[in-house]
Each structure stands twice: as C-alpha cells, then as structure tokens.
Design an enzyme around this catalytic site. Structure first.
Site, PDB file in Angstrom:
ATOM      1  N   PHE A 126       0.819  -1.363  -0.084  1.00 42.78           N
ATOM      2  CA  PHE A 126      -0.058  -0.179  -0.058  1.00 42.78           C
ATOM      3  C   PHE A 126       1.010   1.375  -0.093  1.00 42.78           C
ATOM      4  O   PHE A 126       1.842   1.320   0.821  1.00 42.78           O
ATOM      5  CB  PHE A 126      -0.934   0.254   0.771  1.00 42.78           C
ATOM      6  N   ALA A 142       7.464  -3.055   1.082  1.00 36.69           N
ATOM      7  CA  ALA A 142       6.084  -3.392   1.807  1.00 36.69           C
ATOM      8  C   ALA A 142       5.157  -2.053   1.547  1.00 36.69           C
ATOM      9  O   ALA A 142       6.129  -1.491   0.493  1.00 36.69           O
ATOM     10  CB  ALA A 142       6.664  -3.701   3.198  1.00 36.69           C
ATOM     11  N   HIS A 143       5.173  -1.695   2.399  1.00 33.51           N
ATOM     12  CA  HIS A 143       4.150  -0.108   2.036  1.00 33.51           C
ATOM     13  C   HIS A 143       5.199   0.977   2.695  1.00 33.51           C
ATOM     14  O   HIS A 143       5.697   0.992   3.522  1.00 33.51           O
ATOM     15  CB  HIS A 143       2.826  -0.386   3.675  1.00 33.51           C
ATOM     16  N   ASP A 144       4.231   1.772   1.450  1.00 36.20           N
ATOM     17  CA  ASP A 144       5.415   3.600   2.238  1.00 36.20           C
ATOM     18  C   ASP A 144       6.961   2.877   1.514  1.00 36.20           C
ATOM     19  O   ASP A 144       6.692   3.585   2.542  1.00 36.20           O
ATOM     20  CB  ASP A 144       4.739   3.355   3.674  1.00 36.20           C
TER      21      ASP A 144
END
Ligand SMILES: CC(C)(COP(=O)(O)OP(=O)(O)OC[C@H]1O[C@@H](n2cnc3c(N)ncnc32)[C@H](O)[C@@H]1OP(=O)(O)O)[C@@H](O)C(=O)NCCC(=O)NCCS
Length: 223
Positions: A126, A142-144
C-alpha cells in the site's frame, strides 16, 4: 501487459536479453499475460546463435525495429545497462512493455511507473511507488516505500515499510532492507548496490556497495 506509450498494444513481444534470468522473467510474463501479446523471441547484441536453446529466435534490436506491431520488455539486471538499452529502444521507437495491468500481487494503491516489470510472486504494498523502468523480482516491497527509476530487486529480496530508494539501486538476491518509520524513513542512496543476502538496517549512501558477513563454518566437515 500495457505499453508505456499511448499507442495500442502490439500483438507480439520480444525480450531484450537472452540470459537464463531473462528467460525466467519472460516465462513469468508470458504466463501473466496469458500469451497476449505473443512471445516472439529474444533480442541480443552478442549471441552465438540465431536460435536460443529454448527454441525461440534471437534477433538484433535493429531487425526488430523493422518488424512493426511488436513491443519489448527489458529484464536486464544491471541498472546502468538497462538505462542505456532503454535509450536505444526509445530512439528506434519500439514500444516498451511492462507489468501494469497484468495480474500480480501489488496492492491496488501501489503505483507502478512506465516499463516496470513486477514478477507474479512479488508483493508490492500500500502507498508504495515504483519508478519507471524498475525491475521488481523479489518477494516483497512493502508499504510506504518510494523506489526511483531503473532499480533492480533480485529474486528473494525483501524491502520492509517506510523506505526511500534512489535511482539505479541494485538490491541483490535474498537481501533484506529493514523498515524505517513514518517520521524517519530508511534511505538507500542513488546507485547503491546491496549484496546478495545483505541485511540493511541503516541508511546506505549514494554509490556505496554493502554486504553482510559471509557464512562461516560452525563445525568441522565429516571426515
Ligand atoms: C556485492 C557484489 C556486487 C560485489 O561484487 P564484486 O565487487 O565483484 O565483489 P567480489 O566478488 O570481487 O568480492 C569481493 C569480496 O567480497 C565478498 N563478497 C562479495 N559479495 C558478498 C556478499 N553478497 N556477501 C558476503 N561477502 C561478499 C567476496 O567473497 C570477496 O571476499 P574476499 O575478498 O574475502 O575473497 C556481489 O558479490 C553481489 O552480491 N552481487 C549481487 C548478485 C545478485 O544478486 N544477482 C542477482 C541475480 S542476477
């Protein structure tokens, strides 16, 4: 499989590079795109034969430019080599293809740039953006996470959340980049190289090459 330009998708695709890794990436993309565009062979500057060991033809870039109705994917691992190949392809006007629109495990809110290749088993999290022409073949981004252009993530690599990665970064097979935080992301500088199996838990300056200790013998070999 989407084209980076606004032109309609071509009916055929070729792969720049004919190494074992390129063959593997291509096989994955062919499965992802369920055969359309139809895979029509490899492009290589120096190759001993006009036919690859897997039976597909091997052509020069200039020959492919004459075909028309063909797009190209570029799974070359070295970021600098990929940059110069992209420049040549753009000059010849061949559409460059990428994974946008293909089934893979990216979060719907992840943004993939033009010509980005993501393997079918790579999870992209995300609020993560991957810059143009990057190659994501690892287990997880992964995210960010913000990834620049022309980066490579080799098989089995893992990037945890809140990490900023510059352009032309090479992350070796099985390397792990530990998470930063929202207030203090971990930074990997432009042109950095992360060695096979490295564990990175702090910032890496631009252009640095980092490795972790190699495996050491724990017990004597059986005699
Ligand atoms: C880090 C890396 C870029 C260094 O390459 P290099 O500059 O050519 O370095 P060398 O192979 O000459 O090795 C120099 C020393 O570092 C050690 N070394 C190299 N890579 C290492 C790694 N990933 N982990 C631990 N030690 C490593 C070598 O054993 C050697 O040690 P020595 O001097 O004690 O013999 C390379 O080893 C690497 O890990 N590349 C990534 C490969 C990859 O992931 N490919 C993906 C599929 S194509």
């Amino acid at each position: 499989m989407y084209v980076i330009s606004d032109s309609p998708n071509p009916s055929r695709m070729v792969c720049f590079g004919a190494s074992g890794t390129c063959v593997q990436v291509m096989l994955d993309l062919v499965h992802q795109s369920q055969g359309a565009p139809r895979f029509s062979g490899y492009v290589a500057d120096r190759f001993g034969s006009r036919v690859h060991a897997d039976g597909h033809p091997v052509s020069s870039l200039e020959e492919v430019a004459e075909w028309g109705d063909v797009g190209i994917v570029v799974p070359i691992h070295d970021p600098r080599d990929r940059r110069s190949v992209f420049t040549r392809i753009r000059k010849l006007g061949i559409p460059i293809l990428g994974s946008r629109g293909l089934p893979h495990l990216s979060h719907p809110a992840a943004a993939l740039g033009e010509g980005v290749i993501v393997s079918s088993t790579t999870r992209v999290g995300f609020a993560t953006t991957i810059g143009n022409a990057s190659l994501a073949l690892g287990d997880l981004i992964a995210h960010d996470v913000t990834v620049g252009e022309y980066c490579t993530f080799a098989a089995g690599s893992i990037v945890l959340g809140h990490v900023n990665i510059g352009d032309d970064v090479f992350v070796g097979a099985g390397a792990i980049i530990k998470n930063g935080t929202s207030s203090r992301p971990l930074n990997i500088g432009t042109g950095a190289v992360i060695g096979v199996g490295a564990v990175v838990d702090r910032d890496v300056p631009p252009g640095a090459v980092v490795i972790s200790p190699r495996a050491r013998p724990l017990r004597e070999a059986l005699s």
